[in-house]
Design a protein around this motif. Structure first.
Motif, PDB file in Angstrom:
ATOM      1  N   LEU B 569       0.831  -1.207   0.000  1.00  0.00           N
ATOM      2  CA  LEU B 569       0.000   0.000   0.000  1.00  0.00           C
ATOM      3  C   LEU B 569       0.865   1.256   0.000  1.00  0.00           C
ATOM      4  CD1 LEU B 569      -2.794  -1.036   2.548  1.00  0.00           C
ATOM      5  CD2 LEU B 569      -2.950  -0.990   0.061  1.00  0.00           C
ATOM      6  N   GLU B 570       1.978   1.179   0.723  1.00  0.00           N
ATOM      7  CA  GLU B 570       2.874   2.339   0.775  1.00  0.00           C
ATOM      8  C   GLU B 570       3.447   2.643  -0.601  1.00  0.00           C
ATOM      9  OE1 GLU B 570       5.530   1.234   3.886  1.00  0.00           O
ATOM     10  OE2 GLU B 570       4.466   2.446   5.383  1.00  0.00           O
ATOM     11  N   LYS B 571       3.788   1.566  -1.304  1.00  0.00           N
ATOM     12  CA  LYS B 571       4.347   1.721  -2.643  1.00  0.00           C
ATOM     13  C   LYS B 571       3.314   2.411  -3.538  1.00  0.00           C
ATOM     14  CE  LYS B 571       6.564  -1.257  -5.902  1.00  0.00           C
ATOM     15  NZ  LYS B 571       6.584  -2.663  -6.304  1.00  0.00           N
ATOM     16  N   GLN B 572       2.080   1.952  -3.386  1.00  0.00           N
ATOM     17  CA  GLN B 572       0.993   2.529  -4.165  1.00  0.00           C
ATOM     18  C   GLN B 572       0.853   4.021  -3.858  1.00  0.00           C
ATOM     19  OE1 GLN B 572      -1.957  -0.283  -4.300  1.00  0.00           O
ATOM     20  NE2 GLN B 572      -3.282   0.822  -5.682  1.00  0.00           N
ATOM     21  N   LYS B 573       0.952   4.340  -2.580  1.00  0.00           N
ATOM     22  CA  LYS B 573       0.782   5.730  -2.170  1.00  0.00           C
ATOM     23  C   LYS B 573       1.965   6.576  -2.652  1.00  0.00           C
ATOM     24  CE  LYS B 573      -0.367   8.667   1.629  1.00  0.00           C
ATOM     25  NZ  LYS B 573       0.011   9.024   2.981  1.00  0.00           N
ATOM     26  N   GLU B 574       3.145   6.003  -2.540  1.00  0.00           N
ATOM     27  CA  GLU B 574       4.364   6.679  -2.980  1.00  0.00           C
ATOM     28  C   GLU B 574       4.262   7.015  -4.466  1.00  0.00           C
ATOM     29  OE1 GLU B 574       7.172   8.620  -1.962  1.00  0.00           O
ATOM     30  OE2 GLU B 574       5.962   7.721  -0.381  1.00  0.00           O
ATOM     31  N   GLY B 575       3.815   6.023  -5.231  1.00  0.00           N
ATOM     32  CA  GLY B 575       3.669   6.207  -6.675  1.00  0.00           C
ATOM     33  C   GLY B 575       2.751   7.384  -6.972  1.00  0.00           C
ATOM     34  N   LYS B 576       1.728   7.509  -6.164  1.00  0.00           N
ATOM     35  CA  LYS B 576       0.750   8.562  -6.357  1.00  0.00           C
ATOM     36  C   LYS B 576       1.364   9.943  -6.141  1.00  0.00           C
ATOM     37  CE  LYS B 576      -4.100   8.191  -5.795  1.00  0.00           C
ATOM     38  NZ  LYS B 576      -5.233   7.742  -5.086  1.00  0.00           N
ATOM     39  N   LYS B 577       2.277  10.000  -5.185  1.00  0.00           N
ATOM     40  CA  LYS B 577       2.911  11.268  -4.864  1.00  0.00           C
ATOM     41  C   LYS B 577       3.669  11.825  -6.057  1.00  0.00           C
ATOM     42  CE  LYS B 577       4.091  11.346  -0.001  1.00  0.00           C
ATOM     43  NZ  LYS B 577       5.181  10.920   0.862  1.00  0.00           N
ATOM     44  N   ARG B 578       4.224  10.924  -6.861  1.00  0.00           N
ATOM     45  CA  ARG B 578       5.020  11.386  -7.990  1.00  0.00           C
ATOM     46  C   ARG B 578       4.149  11.712  -9.198  1.00  0.00           C
ATOM     47  NH1 ARG B 578       8.441   7.346  -6.062  1.00  0.00           N
ATOM     48  NH2 ARG B 578       7.665   5.905  -7.610  1.00  0.00           N
ATOM     49  N   MET B 579       2.854  11.820  -8.961  1.00  0.00           N
ATOM     50  CA  MET B 579       1.960  12.105 -10.072  1.00  0.00           C
ATOM     51  C   MET B 579       1.508  13.551 -10.014  1.00  0.00           C
ATOM     52  SD  MET B 579       0.477   8.872 -11.243  1.00  0.00           S
ATOM     53  CE  MET B 579       0.629   7.219 -10.627  1.00  0.00           C
ATOM     54  N   ARG B 580       1.089  14.015 -11.174  1.00  0.00           N
ATOM     55  CA  ARG B 580       0.517  15.347 -11.261  1.00  0.00           C
ATOM     56  C   ARG B 580      -0.978  15.197 -11.398  1.00  0.00           C
ATOM     57  NH1 ARG B 580       3.780  19.841 -10.285  1.00  0.00           N
ATOM     58  NH2 ARG B 580       5.864  18.965 -10.363  1.00  0.00           N
ATOM     59  N   GLN B 581      -1.683  15.986 -10.624  1.00  0.00           N
ATOM     60  CA  GLN B 581      -3.125  15.909 -10.667  1.00  0.00           C
ATOM     61  C   GLN B 581      -3.668  16.882 -11.698  1.00  0.00           C
ATOM     62  OE1 GLN B 581      -4.812  14.156  -7.905  1.00  0.00           O
ATOM     63  NE2 GLN B 581      -6.791  14.390  -8.912  1.00  0.00           N
ATOM     64  N   ILE B 582      -4.354  16.349 -12.715  1.00  0.00           N
ATOM     65  CA  ILE B 582      -5.009  17.206 -13.703  1.00  0.00           C
ATOM     66  C   ILE B 582      -6.480  16.856 -13.613  1.00  0.00           C
ATOM     67  CG2 ILE B 582      -5.144  17.881 -16.115  1.00  0.00           C
ATOM     68  CD1 ILE B 582      -2.321  18.157 -15.321  1.00  0.00           C
ATOM     69  N   GLY B 583      -7.281  17.743 -13.066  1.00  0.00           N
ATOM     70  CA  GLY B 583      -8.673  17.390 -12.827  1.00  0.00           C
ATOM     71  C   GLY B 583      -8.697  16.194 -11.903  1.00  0.00           C
ATOM     72  N   ASN B 584      -9.372  15.141 -12.355  1.00  0.00           N
ATOM     73  CA  ASN B 584      -9.437  13.921 -11.540  1.00  0.00           C
ATOM     74  C   ASN B 584      -8.331  12.943 -11.873  1.00  0.00           C
ATOM     75  OD1 ASN B 584     -11.680  14.469 -10.043  1.00  0.00           O
ATOM     76  ND2 ASN B 584     -13.076  13.799 -11.671  1.00  0.00           N
ATOM     77  N   VAL B 585      -7.507  13.304 -12.846  1.00  0.00           N
ATOM     78  CA  VAL B 585      -6.567  12.322 -13.374  1.00  0.00           C
ATOM     79  C   VAL B 585      -5.178  12.553 -12.804  1.00  0.00           C
ATOM     80  CG1 VAL B 585      -5.567  11.362 -15.474  1.00  0.00           C
ATOM     81  CG2 VAL B 585      -7.890  12.255 -15.498  1.00  0.00           C
TER      82      VAL B 585
END
Lengths: 386, 601
Positions: B569-585
């Motif tokens: 789950l942490e890996k999943q969350k970490e991956g999310k951090k490196r993302m850019r939020q555009i609208g819902n995406v």
């Protein structure tokens, strides 16, 4: 009194299945005997710890590997070691994992006499072709015979393990397995979908796995057919007749303490998580009393690894992501009582977001995953990490 | 200082022909350094330079040579970058020299950058002595290369030293040739001070250290100097010359000498390269010729991966700019990427180097938007806009027409690959200008190419189509009118400004399609379906769909091994951090970069 669970790991099997990621392997008779003694010693040494009189064991789970490879005396020996070291409640759930084809009338009678009152049988599929594909050592017919023997021996609480999402498995073939198993009316069914883990033979192979839609359909059909037959889904992959939920399984999800014995076994005890080392040789050596750390307490510490003292934040996260695996979900009051923070103060955004997306639902004091939420539960659960 | 005993020169060569190795040998054999003190390549002291095998910043070193005539000579060896991106830096280094050693590989012969550099040197009225290097190679053919130099460049080359810098063969001949064939500096030490700035570095203790060549006059501690272009005035704190890897102070610098000046100058922008330093109390009437402001050719947006690091990125860019006057940046804001900078570079290599330095030396994680060139937008109201960020393109109704920069490119290639090269240039909208045969086996192809077609991956494509045998050089030629459009990318129906770019109308469909395909593979599945569309104005020209996630569930937990589940789950969350939020995406940083490499098959 504090209720705890006990897990005992027996890492031996006849042959490793192609999908198996558990700590298990075939072992020589000599190794197995050494391991039996080491296990008993770890149990007894742990039992000498302080404040054990406050503990009350409500569940013992002997897992593997294939624990049913062991003859009755050894299982009895393990359970006596536990009883000598801890207070075991008279109604405690005592489960033994077995594989079809490894049990006999005598063995089962001995297990029963030793106090085992629940069996968990690894069937996986009723399709012999698939069983071969998985590298299982038994056929459907072997299973039927083992199940019959178990009932005859007086086991009235039996779980059957099934798998979906297997290579070349069709929805029809899977439903056929479900129907055949339901006809036997076991008290409990665990239905897991296959996860291809790194390091297993399956990981190296080109598998023709059912597509996601079919895989999910299998999951939905499991719930449908099983609930028609009177089973309740009480956890993502576990189904039980009323009153027959696996207590041991539940204690993992509700944050209760448990002690793990044997290689690779995990423990949660007094706010600390740790594992026992994976190496069977080192485990046996350190607990044999001849190794460098021959002394009692030091031997116990020497076999522990990955020690982690849970912070209050860790416990909050676990409360949520483990609790939500249970279909009844988590209680906001219980959260607040345990941590002194209103649940919504910590998690309002997550709850609002996923309620909005229809993945979480709130009913009174409880928050739980919806059916849609189960499908993508990792996405939801990851957000409960603070 | 006796001017006749000074030689100021540089070494010019095509990349990999052995310029830096020869410089090392010269420094070694002049005896200022013991072999033990020699780093591999003394002149290339930046870590990155050594790794890439190229020279980025021009530097100088002063060495003492005991010549065969019994006299001691002072050599000022000024290093120059070899890559086409850094032409201006080459140019200003050359201006500080009186002569140049031209190194040509004995096996490869003349390459595109050999020619480009020689022409530059001749433009600066330098005397050029050719040297044939790598004669130890089995494939070396010095006589062929000598003929080539005479035929193609028109330089006398029959008695060119035949050397192997790597093996240390023939280095004395080069040193003697420098003494005998290159001219000493001219210029009166008694005239008003005129010193050419050819580089400057920022030192936290001394302030800006100005590297200069004294053309006329003299300068010492206490002289009040003035920069003729910027007008900045300061009192000189120290003057000196360049030891190997260190500054050695001295009493005075006079006409003909190469050295440095410090004067408590806080900002490199006050010491523009190419500017003339004069004595404020006895100023020269005219500055030296040749000063021009460098103009970035390639622009892109640089954003910190972690928005909180915006300040760090700004500080890092400011520090880099202290030593790199050609780096341009200004703040910009992107809806998709937040706060960042629009940065201008001399070329794509320059961009990559800056990006790497930011990541390596300043430990920053960056998101780079697609690089673009400077377009000229002529508006209906008669004004002209220089467009460096596609997002600033005016409405189509306000645009009269647009222009894009074109370069004249010279590609040297063995004859068997001429077809391949022509095909590539055709694909990149090139206009054929002509072809010259060097010998029977090699040809020099001349094309006019739009700059935006070569900034991405032209050189890579060229190499792969010629098995690495082509060499390439270009210079900006001017602007031509062009049918350009802005291609927008919509993710889940929201325009992502950081992915917009300007493209020729004819390539728009293919580009759009490739962008969508690439993004489809980069964007992870979400809980809902995500359309990815490419659009010109309101018209959708390509579409892909990222299907909704159906399943992400862990069926089993292993015997109470909760840590394992938590890690997942942490890996999943970490991956999310490196993302850019555009609208819902949520879009991975990687997606913004991957579209830069559209042409890799």
């Amino acid at each position: 009194m504090r209720h705890i669970g006990i897990y005992i790991h027996i890492p031996f099997c006849v042959r490793k299945c192609y999908y198996c990621d558990f700590l298990s392997a075939p072992g020589s008779a000599e190794t197995q005997e050494l391991y039996f003694h080491a296990l008993c010693r770890q149990i007894r040494l742990t039992g000498q710890g302080e404040k054990n009189e406050e503990l009350s064991v409500c569940s013992i789970f002997i897992g593997g590997g294939t624990p049913s490879l062991w003859r009755g005396e050894w299982i009895a020996g393990l359970l006596s070691a536990v009883r000598e070291s801890f207070f075991v409640e008279p109604e405690a759930e005592i489960t033994l994992e077995c594989n079809p084809g490894t049990v006999s009338e005598e063995k089962l009678a001995a297990y029963k006499a030793a106090g085992v009152n629940r069996l968990s049988i690894g069937l996986q599929s009723a399709d012999n072709r698939l069983l071969r594909r998985l590298g299982r050592i038994h056929t459907w017919e072997d299973f039927l015979e083992s199940f019959r023997l178990a009932r005859a021996a007086g086991f009235t609480n039996i779980n059957i393990d099934l798998m979906s999402g297997l290579p070349n498995q069709t929805l029809e073939a899977y439903e056929d397995t479900l129907r055949k198993v339901l006809a036997l009316s076991p008290e409990h069914i665990s239905a897991y979908s296959l996860i291809v883990e790194e390091g297993t033979p399956f990981y190296e192979q080109e598998l023709e796995l059912p597509d996601e839609d079919t895989e999910r359909e299998m999951y939905y059909r499991t719930k449908e057919l099983l609930s028609q037959a009177g089973y309740e889904r009480y956890e993502i992959s576990n189904y039980a007749k009323p009153g027959c939920s696996c207590r041991h399984n539940l204690l993992y999800w509700t944050g209760m303490d448990y002690l793990g014995f044997g290689v690779g076994a995990a423990s949660l005890f007094l706010g600390q998580r740790y594992k026992i080392i994976d190496s069977l040789e080192a485990y046996v050596e350190m607990l044999s009393g001849t190794g460098e750390s021959g002394g009692g307490g030091s031997a116990l510490n020497a076999v522990k690894t990955q020690l982690q003292n849970l912070t209050s934040q860790d416990r909050m996260e676990e409360f949520c992501f483990l609790g939500l695996r249970c279909m009844k979900g988590i209680s906001m009051d219980a959260f607040e009582k345990q941590f002194g923070i209103p649940f919504l103060e910590a998690y309002k955004d997550v709850v609002v977001k996923y309620e909005g997306l229809g993945l979480l639902k709130r009913e009174g004091d409880r928050i739980s995953l919806t059916d849609k939420g189960i499908d993508v539960s990792n996405v939801v659960l990851a957000e409960f990490l603070l | 200082m006796d001017q006749s005993k000074i030689r100021n020169f540089c070494i010019i060569a095509h990349i990999d022909h052995g310029k830096s190795t020869l410089a090392d040998r010269i420094i070694e054999q002049t005896g200022l350094l013991t072999a033990r003190e020699m780093q591999d390549q003394v002149l290339d002291n930046m870590e990155l330079e050594r790794e890439r095998g190229i020279t980025i910043k021009s530097q100088a070193v002063r060495i003492v040579y005991q010549a065969k005539d019994g006299e001691q000579y002072i050599f000022n060896l000024i290093d120059t970058p070899g890559h086409v991106d850094f032409n201006y830096e080459v140019s200003r280094s050359l201006a500080a020299c009186d002569g140049a050693i031209l190194v040509v590989d004995a096996a490869q012969g003349i390459e595109a950058q050999t020619l480009a550099n020689v022409y530059l040197a001749l433009d600066h009225d330098l005397d050029v002595i050719p040297v044939i290097n790598k004669i130890d190679l089995p494939s070396a053919d010095p006589q062929r290369v000598i003929n080539e130099i005479e035929d193609v460049i028109g330089l006398e080359a029959q008695d060119a030293p035949l050397i192997s810098a790597k093996q240390g063969i023939g280095i004395d001949q080069v040193l003697e040739a420098v003494v005998k064939k290159l001219p000493p500096p001219k210029g009166s030490p008694d005239a008003p001070l005129k010193a050419l700035i050819f580089d400057s570095v920022y030192d936290p203790y001394k302030g800006v250290i100005v590297f200069c060549r004294i053309m006329e006059g003299r300068v010492k501690k206490g002289t009040r100097i003035r920069m003729m272009a910027t007008g900045a005035q300061e009192d000189v704190v120290e003057v000196g010359y360049f030891g190997a890897g260190q500054f050695i102070s001295c009493e005075e610098l006079s006409a003909g000498m190469v050295g440095y000046i410090t004067a408590s100058i806080k900002n490199v922008r006050e010491t523009m390269v190419g500017d003339t330093v004069t004595d404020a109390e006895n100023p020269a009437s005219e500055p030296l010729p040749g000063y021009k402001k460098v103009r970035p050719m390639v622009y892109c947006g640089l954003y910190p991966a972690d928005g909180a690091k915006y300040g760090d990125l700004r500080d890092a860019l400011e520090k880099l700019q202290l030593n790199d006057a050609s780096l341009f940046f200004e703040p910009e804001t992107s809806v998709a990427l937040g706060f960042g900078f629009r940065c201008g570079f001399l070329g794509l290599l320059h961009l990559e180097i800056i990006q790497e330095r930011l990541e390596r030396e300043y430990d920053l994680d960056l998101v780079t938007t697609a690089p673009g060139v400077v377009y000229r937008v002529h508006k209906t109201d008669g004004t002209m806009l220089e467009l460096t960020n596609p997002s600033n393109l005016p409405q189509p109704t306000e645009i009269e027409y647009m222009e894009e920069p074109v370069v004249s490119a010279e590609i040297m290639v063995t004859t068997e690959f001429i077809g391949n090269v022509m095909e590539l240039c055709q694909q990149r909208r090139g206009t054929y200008l002509g072809m010259e045969y060097m010998e029977t086996t090699r040809a020099l192809l001349k094309y006019e190419l739009p700059l935006n077609e070569i900034i991405y991956d032209f050189f890579d494509a060229l190499k792969s189509r010629t098995k690495g045998y082509a060499s390439f050089d270009y210079e900006l030629k001017g602007y031509v009118q062009s049918n350009l459009v802005k291609l927008d990318i919509l993710i889940n129906r929201e325009e992502v400004d950081a992915l917009s770019f300007i493209v020729h109308a004819d390539s728009a469909y293919e580009r759009g399609r490739k962008m969508c395909e690439k993004l489809k593979n980069e964007i992870p599945r979400h809980l809902f379906e995500i359309p990815i569309q490419a659009a010109i104005g309101n018209k959708i020209i390509a579409r892909e769909t990222v299907k909704a996630m159906r399943k992400d569930v862990l069926a089993k937990c292993y015997g109470g091994d909760i840590s394992r589940k938590k890690k997942l789950l942490e890996k999943q969350k970490e991956g999310k951090k490196r993302m850019r939020q555009i609208g819902n995406v949520e879009i991975p940083q990687q997606a913004f970069m991957s579209v830069l490499k559209l042409d890799e098959e």
